[in-house]
Design a protein around this motif. Structure first.
Motif, PDB file in Angstrom:
ATOM      1  N   THR A 171      -5.868  43.846   9.237  1.00 50.64           N
ATOM      2  CA  THR A 171      -7.023  43.615   8.357  1.00 50.64           C
ATOM      3  C   THR A 171      -7.873  42.484   8.928  1.00 50.64           C
ATOM      4  O   THR A 171      -7.350  41.537   9.530  1.00 50.64           O
ATOM      5  CB  THR A 171      -6.558  43.215   6.953  1.00 50.64           C
ATOM      6  OG1 THR A 171      -5.654  42.108   7.080  1.00 50.64           O
ATOM      7  CG2 THR A 171      -5.864  44.359   6.255  1.00 50.64           C
ATOM      8  N   HIS A 211     -13.564  51.482   9.503  1.00 50.63           N
ATOM      9  CA  HIS A 211     -12.346  52.266   9.284  1.00 50.63           C
ATOM     10  C   HIS A 211     -12.237  53.397  10.294  1.00 50.63           C
ATOM     11  O   HIS A 211     -11.162  53.652  10.860  1.00 50.63           O
ATOM     12  CB  HIS A 211     -12.344  52.816   7.856  1.00 50.63           C
ATOM     13  CG  HIS A 211     -11.241  53.795   7.604  1.00 50.63           C
ATOM     14  ND1 HIS A 211      -9.910  53.436   7.654  1.00 50.63           N
ATOM     15  CD2 HIS A 211     -11.271  55.129   7.332  1.00 50.63           C
ATOM     16  CE1 HIS A 211      -9.166  54.512   7.410  1.00 50.63           C
ATOM     17  NE2 HIS A 211      -9.960  55.537   7.214  1.00 50.63           N
ATOM     18  N   GLN A 265     -17.811  43.785  -5.099  1.00 44.06           N
ATOM     19  CA  GLN A 265     -16.997  43.964  -3.891  1.00 44.06           C
ATOM     20  C   GLN A 265     -16.355  45.344  -3.860  1.00 44.06           C
ATOM     21  O   GLN A 265     -15.991  45.894  -4.889  1.00 44.06           O
ATOM     22  CB  GLN A 265     -15.921  42.883  -3.838  1.00 44.06           C
ATOM     23  CG  GLN A 265     -16.498  41.509  -3.580  1.00 44.06           C
ATOM     24  CD  GLN A 265     -15.405  40.517  -3.287  1.00 44.06           C
ATOM     25  OE1 GLN A 265     -15.010  39.773  -4.158  1.00 44.06           O
ATOM     26  NE2 GLN A 265     -14.917  40.521  -2.076  1.00 44.06           N
ATOM     27  N   TYR A 266     -16.203  45.826  -2.627  1.00 46.61           N
ATOM     28  CA  TYR A 266     -15.570  47.135  -2.430  1.00 46.61           C
ATOM     29  C   TYR A 266     -14.358  46.968  -1.525  1.00 46.61           C
ATOM     30  O   TYR A 266     -14.429  46.255  -0.524  1.00 46.61           O
ATOM     31  CB  TYR A 266     -16.559  48.114  -1.793  1.00 46.61           C
ATOM     32  CG  TYR A 266     -17.704  48.468  -2.723  1.00 46.61           C
ATOM     33  CD1 TYR A 266     -17.617  49.558  -3.582  1.00 46.61           C
ATOM     34  CD2 TYR A 266     -18.848  47.678  -2.765  1.00 46.61           C
ATOM     35  CE1 TYR A 266     -18.658  49.861  -4.454  1.00 46.61           C
ATOM     36  CE2 TYR A 266     -19.891  47.972  -3.639  1.00 46.61           C
ATOM     37  CZ  TYR A 266     -19.793  49.066  -4.473  1.00 46.61           C
ATOM     38  OH  TYR A 266     -20.816  49.354  -5.338  1.00 46.61           O
ATOM     39  N   VAL A 267     -13.256  47.617  -1.890  1.00 50.43           N
ATOM     40  CA  VAL A 267     -12.085  47.604  -1.016  1.00 50.43           C
ATOM     41  C   VAL A 267     -12.066  48.904  -0.211  1.00 50.43           C
ATOM     42  O   VAL A 267     -12.662  49.904  -0.604  1.00 50.43           O
ATOM     43  CB  VAL A 267     -10.763  47.434  -1.805  1.00 50.43           C
ATOM     44  CG1 VAL A 267     -10.777  46.155  -2.620  1.00 50.43           C
ATOM     45  CG2 VAL A 267     -10.488  48.635  -2.682  1.00 50.43           C
ATOM     46  N   GLN A 271      -4.546  36.066   6.520  1.00 48.98           N
ATOM     47  CA  GLN A 271      -5.153  37.399   6.511  1.00 48.98           C
ATOM     48  C   GLN A 271      -5.240  37.957   5.089  1.00 48.98           C
ATOM     49  O   GLN A 271      -4.371  37.714   4.268  1.00 48.98           O
ATOM     50  CB  GLN A 271      -4.304  38.345   7.363  1.00 48.98           C
ATOM     51  CG  GLN A 271      -2.907  38.570   6.780  1.00 48.98           C
ATOM     52  CD  GLN A 271      -1.965  39.351   7.680  1.00 48.98           C
ATOM     53  OE1 GLN A 271      -2.361  39.891   8.687  1.00 48.98           O
ATOM     54  NE2 GLN A 271      -0.694  39.392   7.309  1.00 48.98           N
ATOM     55  N   ASP A 288      -2.988  48.846   1.793  1.00 52.56           N
ATOM     56  CA  ASP A 288      -2.779  47.395   1.757  1.00 52.56           C
ATOM     57  C   ASP A 288      -1.632  47.030   2.706  1.00 52.56           C
ATOM     58  O   ASP A 288      -0.688  47.797   2.879  1.00 52.56           O
ATOM     59  CB  ASP A 288      -2.417  47.002   0.319  1.00 52.56           C
ATOM     60  CG  ASP A 288      -2.459  45.509   0.085  1.00 52.56           C
ATOM     61  OD1 ASP A 288      -3.432  45.027  -0.508  1.00 52.56           O
ATOM     62  OD2 ASP A 288      -1.499  44.814   0.488  1.00 52.56           O
ATOM     63  N   PHE A 326     -18.899  49.747   6.793  1.00 50.71           N
ATOM     64  CA  PHE A 326     -17.505  49.531   6.364  1.00 50.71           C
ATOM     65  C   PHE A 326     -16.698  50.804   6.645  1.00 50.71           C
ATOM     66  O   PHE A 326     -15.567  50.739   7.149  1.00 50.71           O
ATOM     67  CB  PHE A 326     -17.506  49.201   4.872  1.00 50.71           C
ATOM     68  CG  PHE A 326     -16.231  48.601   4.334  1.00 50.71           C
ATOM     69  CD1 PHE A 326     -15.474  47.699   5.064  1.00 50.71           C
ATOM     70  CD2 PHE A 326     -15.806  48.933   3.049  1.00 50.71           C
ATOM     71  CE1 PHE A 326     -14.320  47.132   4.533  1.00 50.71           C
ATOM     72  CE2 PHE A 326     -14.657  48.367   2.502  1.00 50.71           C
ATOM     73  CZ  PHE A 326     -13.911  47.481   3.251  1.00 50.71           C
ATOM     74  N   GLU A 367      -7.691  52.761   3.513  1.00 45.46           N
ATOM     75  CA  GLU A 367      -6.658  52.056   4.272  1.00 45.46           C
ATOM     76  C   GLU A 367      -5.652  51.449   3.301  1.00 45.46           C
ATOM     77  O   GLU A 367      -6.024  50.887   2.281  1.00 45.46           O
ATOM     78  CB  GLU A 367      -7.282  50.944   5.122  1.00 45.46           C
ATOM     79  CG  GLU A 367      -8.210  51.476   6.194  1.00 45.46           C
ATOM     80  CD  GLU A 367      -8.927  50.375   6.971  1.00 45.46           C
ATOM     81  OE1 GLU A 367      -8.704  49.178   6.676  1.00 45.46           O
ATOM     82  OE2 GLU A 367      -9.709  50.716   7.872  1.00 45.46           O
ATOM     83  N   MET A 409      -4.675  40.892   2.481  1.00 51.22           N
ATOM     84  CA  MET A 409      -3.743  42.029   2.455  1.00 51.22           C
ATOM     85  C   MET A 409      -4.511  43.351   2.525  1.00 51.22           C
ATOM     86  O   MET A 409      -3.988  44.349   2.980  1.00 51.22           O
ATOM     87  CB  MET A 409      -2.911  42.019   1.160  1.00 51.22           C
ATOM     88  CG  MET A 409      -1.936  40.865   1.030  1.00 51.22           C
ATOM     89  SD  MET A 409      -0.564  40.924   2.221  1.00 51.22           S
ATOM     90  CE  MET A 409      -1.123  39.699   3.393  1.00 51.22           C
ATOM     91  N   ARG A 410      -5.746  43.295   2.050  1.00 51.26           N
ATOM     92  CA  ARG A 410      -6.536  44.521   1.996  1.00 51.26           C
ATOM     93  C   ARG A 410      -7.918  44.233   2.541  1.00 51.26           C
ATOM     94  O   ARG A 410      -8.454  43.152   2.318  1.00 51.26           O
ATOM     95  CB  ARG A 410      -6.669  44.967   0.524  1.00 51.26           C
ATOM     96  CG  ARG A 410      -7.155  46.415   0.347  1.00 51.26           C
ATOM     97  CD  ARG A 410      -5.997  47.316   0.102  1.00 51.26           C
ATOM     98  NE  ARG A 410      -6.295  48.729   0.270  1.00 51.26           N
ATOM     99  CZ  ARG A 410      -6.550  49.577  -0.729  1.00 51.26           C
ATOM    100  NH1 ARG A 410      -6.549  49.151  -1.952  1.00 51.26           N
ATOM    101  NH2 ARG A 410      -6.757  50.857  -0.482  1.00 51.26           N
ATOM    102  N   GLN A 411      -8.507  45.194   3.186  1.00 48.69           N
ATOM    103  CA  GLN A 411      -9.890  45.044   3.609  1.00 48.69           C
ATOM    104  C   GLN A 411     -10.796  45.108   2.372  1.00 48.69           C
ATOM    105  O   GLN A 411     -10.701  46.064   1.586  1.00 48.69           O
ATOM    106  CB  GLN A 411     -10.263  46.162   4.568  1.00 48.69           C
ATOM    107  CG  GLN A 411      -9.453  46.160   5.852  1.00 48.69           C
ATOM    108  CD  GLN A 411     -10.307  45.840   7.056  1.00 48.69           C
ATOM    109  OE1 GLN A 411     -10.187  44.756   7.635  1.00 48.69           O
ATOM    110  NE2 GLN A 411     -11.158  46.750   7.453  1.00 48.69           N
ATOM    111  N   ALA A 412     -11.642  44.125   2.207  1.00 52.37           N
ATOM    112  CA  ALA A 412     -12.587  44.125   1.086  1.00 52.37           C
ATOM    113  C   ALA A 412     -13.882  43.483   1.561  1.00 52.37           C
ATOM    114  O   ALA A 412     -13.863  42.445   2.218  1.00 52.37           O
ATOM    115  CB  ALA A 412     -12.025  43.362  -0.107  1.00 52.37           C
ATOM    116  N   LEU A 413     -14.981  44.105   1.232  1.00 49.91           N
ATOM    117  CA  LEU A 413     -16.289  43.574   1.634  1.00 49.91           C
ATOM    118  C   LEU A 413     -16.635  42.329   0.827  1.00 49.91           C
ATOM    119  O   LEU A 413     -16.232  42.204  -0.320  1.00 49.91           O
ATOM    120  CB  LEU A 413     -17.379  44.617   1.386  1.00 49.91           C
ATOM    121  CG  LEU A 413     -17.474  45.801   2.336  1.00 49.91           C
ATOM    122  CD1 LEU A 413     -18.569  46.746   1.846  1.00 49.91           C
ATOM    123  CD2 LEU A 413     -17.790  45.339   3.752  1.00 49.91           C
ATOM    124  N   PRO A 414     -17.417  41.422   1.430  1.00 48.40           N
ATOM    125  CA  PRO A 414     -18.023  40.379   0.600  1.00 48.40           C
ATOM    126  C   PRO A 414     -18.978  41.038  -0.398  1.00 48.40           C
ATOM    127  O   PRO A 414     -19.335  42.202  -0.249  1.00 48.40           O
ATOM    128  CB  PRO A 414     -18.779  39.512   1.616  1.00 48.40           C
ATOM    129  CG  PRO A 414     -18.926  40.346   2.843  1.00 48.40           C
ATOM    130  CD  PRO A 414     -17.810  41.347   2.835  1.00 48.40           C
TER     131      PRO A 414
END
Lengths: 924, 924
Positions: B565, B544, A584-586, B574, A592, B540, A590, B576-581
């Motif tokens: 997010t 952004h 996984q990548y955050v 929600q 938090d 991704f 951006e 807290m941080r955007q993270a990819l599967p």
């Protein structure tokens, strides 16, 4: 004592009754052959003066049969410094300017086990790829020819083995190369065929040459002559004939137990053999050895009462995971054919294949084969070794046990390893290598690599994943250090047998645990998640580099031998392609929602500030597990970047007896500067009794905007607070030799008993014995002798453990505590004597636990797949918790051959992990 | 008719009874105010000669009350070319050198609904971040001050709304800025507080100023004066008081239904109001309007029989997902207080938040609010709009319905959209923009973005994921094209209301579907998995970039407004941080065990050659789903690289009527050249009846080694074979106007009925009506009028569908087929009249299906979470399958307000997907 000068170095070797020279010396009374005369594979060596005209002195080897002579010769070869593995694992022969013979006569009796062999199986992609690259194809497929097999025959003999089940998935030993069978016999190798290939014919022979379905009831007109041809073909040679029949491709014969059908098949096969050898010979296992293998459902046929002639050797099997399922009962030991065991070091099937590199726990092999020997399964030991190549170590160990098990007791693995390491790599590194491979044996045996995934070990609880990975890393460092100290000539052998499995194992564990870390960090919103993903990709490349290094070693001598895929399992069968679990990548560009700084603590998935599913919504507080003097005095706090701006942080406690490894610092958003801080309680400064310390973690940023000022902890969250509960307590001085509770549990390694309670009634003479290393963690405790009868709590001794608890009550809310006991995966080998133990807390009612529930028709026991995956049977019992203070736990093993490992007394504090919480504080 | 020259442009506006000028004109008989006199928010406009001394002509606006006058003025403003959104969505006011007034008198009556407002809620991170960046903080938190609210007040009035629940999670409308309440009243905005904030006091007021727990039974001594202060504070202003009480932080009051407790609370609140306003006024909703909101568990109190005074307005609610849970029953319509609806366009809670961008299906809003209006819930309509900003479109639509619902019927959405688009962006792009947003409304309404993950749409079956993604991509292309055609001044508004949601939605779908593709390809061992992972990472970054573009538009006017997010959900709340599967990587430097070339086909997870869990072990064969003239005539074959060497491939069939879009080619291992080939059956060449075509895919490599030659398909696998079953069949010419089976199923869009069967007995006058777009796929079919009584199969009309099947029997093995019907998520708004339909196949027994099972105590129905996540209730019924030929399906809606979408008749061929198989071949 070496002789004082060269005497010419003559060696005379021959088989009694087949060598005129040897027979002449016997007739001249040069030595006494009576101890070995007529025995199986024995030999005698001696330095003999004037053994024959023109020879003043010679080392003479006289074998009781041809293999006895060969073993005598190879014994001298090994003493000279030639490893059995000089070809197959590149152990360099020692160079000597002079060789001396000691003037000591040696009588080597018959081996412990009559037929000792291995099965080349599951041989693609590695062994088949190697064959495809190195040998021209046969008309029918890969070139498994005599040039290949002669190296195998010699290896077997040098290992003092005598028996072979040849490769079979895509080859035909007798067809691919007509030289092979004759060559085997010239070497003295006894040929067999696998349990699923009757009458010495390969499965593929039917596929290529057979007519119609492989179903006796539908097609015996075609199958009968196919059987005849197999028996006739093998008549000139030494061989063991597989009897019976299974379905096509190593599957069951049918959906149910069809005893009549199988009895009819064996009757027909017997008639074929009688026609070729004569009725009497067929009933003599020394003339026409026959074997019926009770594999998987076939064991069900036997249990259903199928009659099998007394002279057929019964081959019991393990469960494919190294646990023997059945052994001769006391009324079965007098069979003429005897019994044996088919065992696995490699497997393709449920719950998952294991066929990459060595995962055999040597202590487990010893314990199971010792049991087999003591239970009279001594006729055949055959082990499935997959591609052969990556299993050099357990193969050596196995055949040493089979050859003379009297030399090796329950403590023998370290000594055996040191002997092995000295032979393969030289005495200078023997001790260090033995220690390394003893550790490897336990670490790789905890769970097959193929079953280790990112969810296996806990990153949250007990620092489990970190500790396991650190252990692998330390092993890798050791392997590298030994490798660096070795001469060039020894490095290939060391690489193949030690460096590669240790390093590849470390890389594998790093990939899985770092992927877990990546997933956890991504969920926590850490910038460092992306850096960890990058690390996993690097280790994935490293896994490949190690494979290339192996396959290209020595100019590609072992090309394709390390082609086995091992990363990317999604079900029991191997993945076709190596593929990483999800990374996984955050979005590091951006911030938090909860700000730039995140804080988490040991034993928690949760992060503050911010929301997640692991703590109360909108709360900014996390709680440590309790600190006390008998548990942890330090726990960690991770402070990490989850935003886009650098920040400084500061940590303070409202109590001076809590100190931090670092109290302030700054972090950048680049994801590489996250910090782990240890909070430590100084007990000498801490007030007695229970209390709570509040820890604040604050942050500041430079040149904040109005937005920054208002959103230091995100748009709606508050400054992180960590709650540190403590209990500064002390056990009474009267409490001696026992375990002390912390964190609402006690963990006991079973070998650390306080004392052994003797039985109240007289019973069999048994003792609790420790088998070091036979465990996922420390050791096994079992009853010796393994042939003892069943015990009861009055006739058997009890392991007794003193305990001291502080908890006022358990957190289960039931007033009960749980006693959980892990044993090894050993199975019930006596159907009406299932493995059981009894357990008692204080003076409460004794409870008896039968933790393996057998299933009918040869099926594995209930939950067997989980047990072998976890390398443990785990069973639990409830007792009433009567409150804090001293308690006593007693455990009785009620059967021999069960091995106790670890006990956990859970007052509600145990959290999920693979190995369970580590051993508790112990007063000893 | 425009006047012929400038007359000075005087506009006179005033409220009847409050303006001396207006009152003077009335007394002079300049116009007739009788149609609006004494009404709520009506107005009259006319061009009047000599309205007052010194003015020869003026446009005069006379309001029946102050907001009537305001609406008259803003109506003219809008006609001049000022959008209600000129500030909040940057729609550019039109520039005119001259403005003319038409000499037509307009009488605008009272709005359809009395109180029309929205609720600013769930306002972090977006709206709160915007406030934090743009307005100085209050002493207690973010600066939600009068400068901010005046823009909201004006927006509401321009939208013809009148009512506001202010932001509340971290703000206090009356405390943060003392100017705000007075300013609201000056604007004429009626203030309320949310359903969970009684007596006009914000939740945060108790948190900051309250003493003790927010529990009436424990702490009413503190809470009582807190209520008093709220009531006194609001007395000078127009407001609607929230009555009752919930727990702290929008939670339930207690674990059970505590009717006595809540009645006691309302009695006390009433006493407070009586002390301030006097007993009689409190009972007049025109003087002291009070509201009790039946939200979540509070509805349970009411259902449990709680007594609530007749003059309190009952505010029914939706289920937070746009489905109204309850509406006035016929015996509840005469209450003095009347009833209203609290509705959601944004939500934080189970099963998942939706609070990023607009997911409102406009057809759904129309259908539900039309129902509310017809069922006499006309007193209050208040809608939760989250941060306000990304919901401009549904907000406009909602208030247009609330203002005059008579203008908008079930077909109105496209026309409304075109009107809206013309107003916001100009007539040149109105038609294209309306079409785009109509598509968006359906596509985004199928499932909330937050609930779409890589597992949602099928990459395997029905090309579902590919088709859905293509639809989003086409929408994005359209948005880009319109954007490019617009003048610069209009682009920001278009970006905010159209381009951003369409493009961000496309990018979101691409991330999820491409991640699914990456995971599938990794499991299949495709080199291209890694290239797809790279694409996901690029999208991704694009997600952004779109956020940055939004937040920095117009020099950052809407800074932080797009901070929500949306990628990385793991539970309802929600991330807290955007993270990819998780993205998977394959080891492209290592060859697949099954060789360099892999082959897979449509409707299959499996790959040949090689093993996987989706086809028989060691098989090299895959089977297509059957081809026939009424289903697919083409299906795809993917040929891909899963190795390290380039290869050429060749595809052939053993029948000339199967052709391929390409029959040979070469692939490189770089992962970007995988090819999709379409296999097509040419029916005119195909023999009649059923058959099977065999397709072979072969490969060659250049300069093969001995190893290469032996392992073309890996070390143990064989050349891929694809089996293509076909059925060249034909329906009889007698079959007209109906659906034809293919692939063992029939899919029916309910609007495509063959005919409507009239009732056998006389019943209410009802008609089946199509609501275009109210579906996940095509449209909804429902009964009008929505106030009709219950029907039966004898009193109600039936939708009748002719069917033709070919299957000999079903593949379920039971002889049954399944009829599955999807409806919208509408709920049972009449407790004793649950939504039901009846269904009949041929002459078999009619079956009645009640597909929503209500639960007590205000809880949502069984499986509600699944239904709202899927945007459909799905229910199934079994019938006997009597064999191939013509059949008839009849469906009766037995209640109004249920909306039928799609039916599937499954003979065993339906495979998993989100939307179900698409509509079958139809003879029409």
């Amino acid at each position: 004592m070496p002789s004082t000068g060269s005497k010419g170095g003559v060696i005379i070797a021959g088989t009694i009754g087949n060598s005129t020279i040897i027979d002449m010396m016997i007739s001249q009374g040069k030595f006494d052959i009576s101890p070995i005369l007529g025995t199986w594979e024995a030999y005698l060596t001696a330095v003999i003066s004037d053994p024959m005209p023109g020879v003043s002195e010679a080392v003479v080897i006289a074998g009781s049969n041809r293999r006895g002579t060969v073993y005598g010769l190879y014994s001298i070869s090994e003493q000279i410094g030639v490893s059995p593995w000089y070809y197959w694992a590149d152990s360099p022969p020692q160079q000597h300017s002079t060789i001396y013979a000691t003037d000591i006569s040696v009588i080597q009796g018959s081996p412990s086990v009559k037929y000792r062999g291995f099965f080349l199986n599951d041989e693609a992609p590695a062994l088949t790829g190697y064959i495809d690259a190195k040998f021209p194809p046969s008309p029918w497929g890969p070139g498994f020819n005599a040039d290949f097999y002669k190296t195998v025959f010699e290896l077997l003999l040098r290992l003092r083995a005598n028996y072979l089940w040849p490769a079979q998935w895509n080859s035909m030993f007798n067809v691919d190369d007509p030289r092979s069978q004759a060559l085997a016999d010239e070497y003295g190798i006894v040929m067999g065929s696998s349990h699923t290939e009757p009458m010495m014919r390969a499965t593929k022979e039917w596929n290529v040459f057979g007519n119609g379905p492989w179903q006796w009831n539908l097609n015996n007109n075609s199958i009968y002559p196919f059987f005849v041809e197999g028996a006739q073909r093998t008549k000139p040679y030494e061989g063991v004939l597989t009897m019976g029949m299974r379905g096509s491709g190593d599957t069951a014969l049918g959906a149910g137990i069809e005893t009549d059908l199988l009895e009819n098949i064996i009757q027909n096969q017997t008639a074929i053999l009688e026609a070729i050898w004569g009725n009497a010979s067929v009933q003599d296992p020394n003339i026409v050895p026959q074997m019926w293998c009770l594999y998987k459902e076939v064991q069900g046929y036997y249990q259903a009462g199928m009659q099998v002639p007394d002279y057929i050797q019964l081959l019991w099997t393990d469960d494919n995971f190294g646990n023997i399922r059945r052994l001769p009962l006391s009324n079965e030991t007098s069979r003429i054919g005897g019994a044996g065991v088919y065992y696995h070091f490699d497997y393709v099937g449920d719950p998952r294949d294991y066929k990459w590199i060595n995962t055999v726990q040597l202590q487990k092999t010893w314990e199971q084969m010792h049991l087999a020997y003591e239970r009279d399964a001594r006729q055949i030991w055959v082990v499935n070794v997959g591609d052969l190549k990556p299993l050099e170590l357990p193969i050596s160990h196995y055949f040493d046990l089979a050859y003379d098990i009297s030399l090796w007791d329950q403590n023998s693995v370290p000594a055996w390893l040191e002997m092995w390491a000295a032979r393969e790599f030289g005495p200078a590194v023997a001790s260090q290598t033995a220690a390394l491979m003893n550790n490897y044996s336990v670490a790789a045996g905890r769970r097959k690599f193929e079953l280790v995934d990112p969810t296996t070990y806990s990153l949250i609880d007990y620092n489990e994943a970190d500790n396991v990975l650190a252990q692998w890393q330390a092993m890798q460092v050791s392997a590298q250090s030994i490798m660096n100290s070795l001469p060039n000539a020894t490095q290939p052998a060391f690489f193949e047998m030690v460096y590669h499995p240790v390093t590849a194992g470390y890389v594998y564990y790093d990939i899985m645990i770092s992927t877990a870390r990546n997933n956890l960090y991504a969920e926590q919103g850490r910038n460092s998640a992306n850096a960890v993903a990058q690390h996993v990709l690097q280790q994935f490349a490293q896994d490949h580099a190690l494979t290339v290094q192996y396959n290209t070693l020595l100019n590609g001598k072992w090309a394709h031998m390390m082609d086995q895929t091992h990363i990317g399992y999604t079900y029991w069968q191997q993945p076709m392609r190596q593929a990483l679990p999800g990374l996984q990548y955050v979005a590091t560009s951006e911030r938090d929602l909860a700000g730039d700084m995140g804080v988490t603590i040991q034993n928690s998935n949760a992060t503050v500030p911010g929301d997640d599913m692991y703590h109360t919504l909108s709360s900014n507080s996390l709680s440590f597990t309790p600190f006390d003097p008998y548990g942890v005095s330090s726990q960690w706090i991770d402070i990490f970047s989850m935003g886009t701006k650098a920040f400084t942080w500061n940590i303070t406690a409202n109590a001076s007896f809590v100190t931090f490894s670092q109290s302030s610092g700054s972090l950048s958003p680049n994801g590489t500067t996250d910090i782990r801080i240890w909070a430590t309680v100084n007990w000498s400064q801490c007030p007695p009794g229970r209390g709570m310390v509040v820890i604040n973690v604050t942050t500041t940023e430079s040149q904040p905007t109005m937005y920054d000022q208002q959103t230091l902890y995100g748009t709606q969250y508050a400054m992180p607070q960590l709650m540190l509960p403590y209990n500064n307590t002390v056990i009474p001085s009267s409490f001696q030799n026992g375990f002390v509770e912390s964190d609402a549990h006690i963990t006991i390694e079973m070998e650390h008993w306080s004392n052994i309670t003797t039985p109240s009634a007289s019973g069999p003479a048994v003792n609790y014995t420790v088998i070091p290393g036979l465990s996922r963690t420390l050791s096994g405790v079992t009853l010796f002798p393994v042939t003892a009868p069943s015990l009861s709590t009055t006739t058997g001794p009890a392991l007794t453990y003193n305990l001291y608890t502080f908890s006022q009550n358990t957190t289960f809310g039931t007033g009960n505590l749980t006693v959980t006991i892990a044993t090894t995966t050993s199975l019930n080998t006596i159907p009406d004597r299932p493995l059981r133990y009894a357990v008692q807390l204080d003076n409460q009612t004794v409870k008896t636990v039968q933790y393996i529930i057998d299933q009918p028709a040869g099926a594995n026991p209930t939950n067997w797949g989980t047990a072998v995956a976890n390398s443990a049977w785990v069973s639990s019992t409830n007792f009433t918790y009567t409150g804090p203070g001293a308690h006593t736990l007693k455990v009785w093993a009620l059967e021999p051959a069960m091995v106790l490992n670890t006990a956990w007394i859970d007052l509600g504090g145990i959290r999920p992990s693979y190995l369970g919480p580590p051993e508790s504080y112990r007063v000893a």
